[in-house]
Every structure is written in structure tokens, then in C-alpha cells.
Design a protein around this motif. Structure first.
Motif, PDB file in Angstrom:
ATOM      1  N   UNK A   7      69.585  53.589  71.984  1.00 25.56           N
ATOM      2  CA  UNK A   7      70.965  54.065  72.103  1.00 25.56           C
ATOM      3  C   UNK A   7      71.891  53.250  71.216  1.00 25.56           C
ATOM      4  N   UNK A   8      71.696  51.947  71.193  1.00 22.06           N
ATOM      5  CA  UNK A   8      72.509  51.061  70.347  1.00 22.06           C
ATOM      6  C   UNK A   8      72.316  51.418  68.874  1.00 22.06           C
ATOM      7  N   UNK A   9      71.074  51.585  68.465  1.00 26.45           N
ATOM      8  CA  UNK A   9      70.769  51.924  67.076  1.00 26.45           C
ATOM      9  C   UNK A   9      71.334  53.296  66.705  1.00 26.45           C
ATOM     10  N   UNK A  10      71.241  54.252  67.602  1.00 25.99           N
ATOM     11  CA  UNK A  10      71.798  55.591  67.349  1.00 25.99           C
ATOM     12  C   UNK A  10      73.312  55.526  67.181  1.00 25.99           C
ATOM     13  N   UNK A  11      73.963  54.711  67.986  1.00 18.75           N
ATOM     14  CA  UNK A  11      75.403  54.528  67.879  1.00 18.75           C
ATOM     15  C   UNK A  11      75.774  53.952  66.507  1.00 18.75           C
ATOM     16  N   UNK A  12      75.015  52.973  66.048  1.00 17.85           N
ATOM     17  CA  UNK A  12      75.275  52.385  64.730  1.00 17.85           C
ATOM     18  C   UNK A  12      75.047  53.408  63.615  1.00 17.85           C
ATOM     19  N   UNK A  13      74.007  54.214  63.749  1.00 17.11           N
ATOM     20  CA  UNK A  13      73.753  55.261  62.747  1.00 17.11           C
ATOM     21  C   UNK A  13      74.925  56.231  62.673  1.00 17.11           C
ATOM     22  N   UNK A  14      75.449  56.623  63.818  1.00 19.01           N
ATOM     23  CA  UNK A  14      76.588  57.544  63.844  1.00 19.01           C
ATOM     24  C   UNK A  14      77.816  56.911  63.208  1.00 19.01           C
ATOM     25  N   UNK A  15      78.063  55.642  63.507  1.00 21.54           N
ATOM     26  CA  UNK A  15      79.216  54.947  62.921  1.00 21.54           C
ATOM     27  C   UNK A  15      79.059  54.830  61.407  1.00 21.54           C
ATOM     28  N   UNK A  16      77.866  54.530  60.954  1.00 23.45           N
ATOM     29  CA  UNK A  16      77.610  54.416  59.519  1.00 23.45           C
ATOM     30  C   UNK A  16      77.860  55.756  58.820  1.00 23.45           C
ATOM     31  N   UNK A  17      77.449  56.838  59.448  1.00 24.54           N
ATOM     32  CA  UNK A  17      77.687  58.176  58.881  1.00 24.54           C
ATOM     33  C   UNK A  17      79.181  58.494  58.837  1.00 24.54           C
ATOM     34  N   UNK A  18      79.915  58.101  59.874  1.00 29.32           N
ATOM     35  CA  UNK A  18      81.363  58.339  59.883  1.00 29.32           C
ATOM     36  C   UNK A  18      82.048  57.537  58.777  1.00 29.32           C
ATOM     37  N   UNK A  19      81.615  56.306  58.580  1.00 28.74           N
ATOM     38  CA  UNK A  19      82.206  55.488  57.520  1.00 28.74           C
ATOM     39  C   UNK A  19      81.908  56.084  56.149  1.00 28.74           C
ATOM     40  N   UNK A  76      73.130  39.491  63.536  1.00 26.73           N
ATOM     41  CA  UNK A  76      73.470  39.631  62.120  1.00 26.73           C
ATOM     42  C   UNK A  76      74.038  41.003  61.807  1.00 26.73           C
ATOM     43  N   UNK A  77      73.506  42.004  62.457  1.00 24.24           N
ATOM     44  CA  UNK A  77      73.992  43.376  62.263  1.00 24.24           C
ATOM     45  C   UNK A  77      75.425  43.506  62.776  1.00 24.24           C
ATOM     46  N   UNK A  78      75.687  42.930  63.930  1.00 25.37           N
ATOM     47  CA  UNK A  78      77.039  42.987  64.485  1.00 25.37           C
ATOM     48  C   UNK A  78      78.044  42.290  63.571  1.00 25.37           C
ATOM     49  N   UNK A  79      77.627  41.204  62.947  1.00 21.06           N
ATOM     50  CA  UNK A  79      78.510  40.493  62.015  1.00 21.06           C
ATOM     51  C   UNK A  79      78.823  41.383  60.807  1.00 21.06           C
ATOM     52  N   UNK A  80      77.804  42.025  60.257  1.00 26.71           N
ATOM     53  CA  UNK A  80      78.017  42.924  59.114  1.00 26.71           C
ATOM     54  C   UNK A  80      78.907  44.093  59.520  1.00 26.71           C
ATOM     55  N   UNK A  81      78.708  44.603  60.714  1.00 27.01           N
ATOM     56  CA  UNK A  81      79.526  45.723  61.200  1.00 27.01           C
ATOM     57  C   UNK A  81      80.991  45.299  61.328  1.00 27.01           C
ATOM     58  N   UNK A  82      81.217  44.115  61.848  1.00 28.03           N
ATOM     59  CA  UNK A  82      82.592  43.619  62.005  1.00 28.03           C
ATOM     60  C   UNK A  82      83.254  43.451  60.643  1.00 28.03           C
ATOM     61  N   UNK A  83      82.513  42.942  59.669  1.00 28.20           N
ATOM     62  CA  UNK A  83      83.057  42.774  58.322  1.00 28.20           C
ATOM     63  C   UNK A  83      83.417  44.129  57.719  1.00 28.20           C
ATOM     64  N   UNK A  84      82.555  45.104  57.901  1.00 28.37           N
ATOM     65  CA  UNK A  84      82.834  46.427  57.349  1.00 28.37           C
ATOM     66  C   UNK A  84      84.038  47.050  58.040  1.00 28.37           C
ATOM     67  N   UNK A  85      84.077  46.960  59.342  1.00 28.19           N
ATOM     68  CA  UNK A  85      85.200  47.516  60.098  1.00 28.19           C
ATOM     69  C   UNK A  85      86.504  46.864  59.655  1.00 28.19           C
ATOM     70  N   UNK A  86      86.489  45.545  59.497  1.00 34.64           N
ATOM     71  CA  UNK A  86      87.690  44.823  59.078  1.00 34.64           C
ATOM     72  C   UNK A  86      88.091  45.173  57.655  1.00 34.64           C
ATOM     73  N   UNK A  87      87.129  45.420  56.799  1.00 30.96           N
ATOM     74  CA  UNK A  87      87.412  45.810  55.420  1.00 30.96           C
ATOM     75  C   UNK A  87      87.991  47.222  55.378  1.00 30.96           C
ATOM     76  N   UNK A  88      87.418  48.095  56.162  1.00 37.34           N
ATOM     77  CA  UNK A  88      87.844  49.492  56.135  1.00 37.34           C
ATOM     78  C   UNK A  88      89.144  49.706  56.892  1.00 37.34           C
ATOM     79  N   UNK A  89      89.317  48.991  57.981  1.00 38.36           N
ATOM     80  CA  UNK A  89      90.514  49.109  58.820  1.00 38.36           C
ATOM     81  C   UNK A  89      91.093  47.714  59.064  1.00 38.36           C
ATOM     82  N   UNK A  90      91.692  47.102  58.068  1.00 43.22           N
ATOM     83  CA  UNK A  90      92.145  45.714  58.224  1.00 43.22           C
ATOM     84  C   UNK A  90      93.162  45.498  59.337  1.00 43.22           C
ATOM     85  N   UNK A  91      93.912  46.504  59.706  1.00 36.85           N
ATOM     86  CA  UNK A  91      94.907  46.348  60.767  1.00 36.85           C
ATOM     87  C   UNK A  91      94.321  46.616  62.136  1.00 36.85           C
TER      88      UNK A  91
END
Length: 95
Positions: A7-19, A76-91
Motif C-alpha cells: 500500500x505504501x509503495x502504491x501510494x508513492x507510485x501514484x504520487x510520482x505519476x501525479x508529479x 532514504x525514499x522518504x527523504x527524496x520524496x520530501x526534497x521533491x515535494x519541497x522543490x515542487x511546492x516550496x510554500x
């Protein structure tokens, strides 16, 4: 554990597709932008695409990780996700 993991991996896949879809929208806007704005779009898109690719690599590593290493790979994946989220939505820093 396996059900939560999938479920966690599927959620990440969906978020990656949305990005990726969001990046595609920005690419379309960049094509229509004035020259000065286009340079900024190109810089932003380059950074987003590199970070998106890294997030995808992290997701694949997570999916391939064994049970004994999954938790550390997840961190490590969560760290990369946070960096991407912060880059894409800095506010929208939700950390």
C-alpha cells in the motif's frame, strides 16, 4: 507487513505519476512563455525532472528491497520524496 508495504509503495507510485503530470503541465506552459520566462521555466523544469528521476530510482529501490533492508531504504525514499515535494511546492513544506 506485506500489505502495508504494498500500500505504501502504491501510494508513492501514484504520487510520482501525479508529479509527472504536473511537470508535463509546466513544460506546456514553458513552450508558450516569453523568452525571459522560458529561461526560468527551463531551469525549474530541469531541476524538477532530475529530482523526479531520483525519486523514481528511490521507489524502485524500495520495491526491490528485501524485508531486512526495507525500513532503511524507506527512510532514504522518504527523504527524496520530501526534497521533491519541497522543490515542487516550496510554500507547502509539511515536514
Amino acid at each position: 507487513m506485506l500489505k502495508k508495504r504494498k500500500a505504501y509503495e502504491s501510494n508513492l507510485e501514484a504520487q510520482l505519476a501525479m508529479w509527472k503530470a504536473d511537470i508535463d503541465v509546466l513544460q506546456a506552459k514553458a513552450k508558450r512563455a516569453e523568452v525571459g520566462a522560458k529561461v526560468q521555466y527551463d531551469k525549474t523544469l530541469d531541476s524538477l525532472e532530475r529530482t523526479h528521476a531520483e525519486a523514481g530510482k528511490r521507489l524502485r529501490s524500495l520495491q526491490e528491497a528485501g524485508d531486512d533492508t526495507w525500513d532503511s531504504v524507506k527512510a532514504g525514499t522518504e527523504k527524496a520524496w520530501a526534497e521533491f515535494r519541497d522543490l515542487f511546492h516550496p510554500t507547502k513544506n509539511t515536514r
